[in-house]
Design an enzyme around this catalytic site. Sequence first.
Site, PDB file in Angstrom:
ATOM      1  N   HIS A 135       0.832  -1.205   0.000  1.00 32.68           N
ATOM      2  CA  HIS A 135       0.000   0.000   0.000  1.00 32.68           C
ATOM      3  C   HIS A 135       0.870   1.259   0.000  1.00 32.68           C
ATOM      4  CE1 HIS A 135      -3.997  -1.881   1.358  1.00 32.68           C
ATOM      5  NE2 HIS A 135      -3.161  -2.886   1.143  1.00 32.68           N
ATOM      6  N   HIS A 189      -2.993  -4.908   8.433  1.00 29.82           N
ATOM      7  CA  HIS A 189      -1.931  -3.919   8.202  1.00 29.82           C
ATOM      8  C   HIS A 189      -1.710  -3.133   9.493  1.00 29.82           C
ATOM      9  CE1 HIS A 189      -1.219  -4.391   3.869  1.00 29.82           C
ATOM     10  NE2 HIS A 189      -2.472  -4.810   3.855  1.00 29.82           N
ATOM     11  N   ASN A 213       0.345 -11.772   7.342  1.00 26.33           N
ATOM     12  CA  ASN A 213       0.894 -10.750   6.449  1.00 26.33           C
ATOM     13  C   ASN A 213       0.527  -9.351   6.914  1.00 26.33           C
ATOM     14  OD1 ASN A 213       0.069 -13.209   4.181  1.00 26.33           O
ATOM     15  ND2 ASN A 213       2.178 -12.570   4.479  1.00 26.33           N
ATOM     16  N   ARG A 221       5.690 -13.737  25.060  1.00 24.86           N
ATOM     17  CA  ARG A 221       5.111 -12.788  26.005  1.00 24.86           C
ATOM     18  C   ARG A 221       4.412 -11.615  25.320  1.00 24.86           C
ATOM     19  NH1 ARG A 221       9.843 -14.423  28.198  1.00 24.86           N
ATOM     20  NH2 ARG A 221      11.024 -12.656  27.407  1.00 24.86           N
ATOM     21  N   HIS A 244       3.114 -16.205   0.596  1.00 28.33           N
ATOM     22  CA  HIS A 244       2.787 -15.297   1.694  1.00 28.33           C
ATOM     23  C   HIS A 244       2.926 -15.942   3.066  1.00 28.33           C
ATOM     24  CE1 HIS A 244       1.155 -12.753  -1.497  1.00 28.33           C
ATOM     25  NE2 HIS A 244       1.087 -11.787  -0.621  1.00 28.33           N
ATOM     26  N   ASP A 268      -6.168 -12.584  -2.548  1.00 28.70           N
ATOM     27  CA  ASP A 268      -5.451 -11.305  -2.679  1.00 28.70           C
ATOM     28  C   ASP A 268      -5.012 -11.098  -4.131  1.00 28.70           C
ATOM     29  OD1 ASP A 268      -4.598  -8.904  -1.527  1.00 28.70           O
ATOM     30  OD2 ASP A 268      -2.575  -9.649  -1.148  1.00 28.70           O
TER      31      ASP A 268
END
Length: 365
Positions: A135, A189, A213, A221, A244, A268
């Site tokens: 992006h 994202h 992804n 933790r 991916h 995708d």
Amino acid sequence: MTRLIAPTRLWKDGRFESGLAVEIKAGAIGRIRPLAAHETPDLAPHLLIPALTDLQVNGSGGIMLNSDASPAAIETIIAAQRELGTSFLMPTLITTTAERMRATAEAIIEAWGMPGLLGLHLEGPHLNPERKGTHDATHMRPMDRDTLSILERLRAADIPVMLTLAPEIVPPDLVREIAAMGVVVSAGHSAADAAETETCLAAGISCFTHLYNAMPPMTSRAPGILGTALASDAFAGIIVDGHHVAWPMVAIACRARPVKNRTFLVSDAMATVGGPDHFVLYGEEIRVRDGALVNAAGALAGAHVDLLTCLRNAVFHVGLPLEEAVAMATDIPNAAMRLIPPEVEPGRPVNEVLALDADLNRIEI
């Protein structure tokens, strides 16, 4: 003329059944009935299932939705996917300007009713630039009135919408407002920690976009968004193209979920699926290299895969049970969007049904 199809296994009401015959007449499903012992079918595939459902299709057939969001372009994307076994899909617009988002919403409204069009997936622009993937970070921004009005416009037209956002970027009260519109809010994202993710789950996030992804890895933790997603009962998409996500990691994700039927396949897909081997996105050439889509720097930039290939990968490379994998490409994505999944049923056009052999290759009906 009536043709008779007798699959070894037929997908019906979320499971496989055997011993059934399907009559085909005038390009559509007719009766479904028991196969008589004396009958010789015209076609005997291994499987007969609904055509696949993909909630993340950025483009196909040489078209990217970000470059051309006209009804004609949407029709081209759907037609290219149908040739590859996916007859139901959500065109996906990735991070862009408010003006292009608005124009795309209007094109979807104009195209609404087109066979196979399930709605619109807006992947961005309210994402974390640190996890931007392919992006364009220059278009990323906090939630604004522009996006809210676009969502309101689509929902007023009764169009299903998925919005991918980063939980650390959009406050919980706005997540709650968006979810109240009937928008399916998906987290992705993102570099959100577990607390931020859990807060937005409580506010209305019901899905996660392409697990692993554009998410930081989880640790013992610090589960972060990925570990929180896996441990939740929310829906989650995953790209099973072998590029991916590694096969063992797909298996771990599927086995880790506490509730069944929550993880689904997405492609995708980009313009190269059913199209040429390159295209331009954000002014940069993206090209197929060794089966993957990469930019000039060699980084992954979307996927060059169709959902039927992802389904095949899930069975033969990941090792998922066939029934689980088929549900991940049919019933579960529809459930994620609160839609009734398509069935192999009387009246269904044959281009919305898939006949597959034992290797999950498509057989022409």
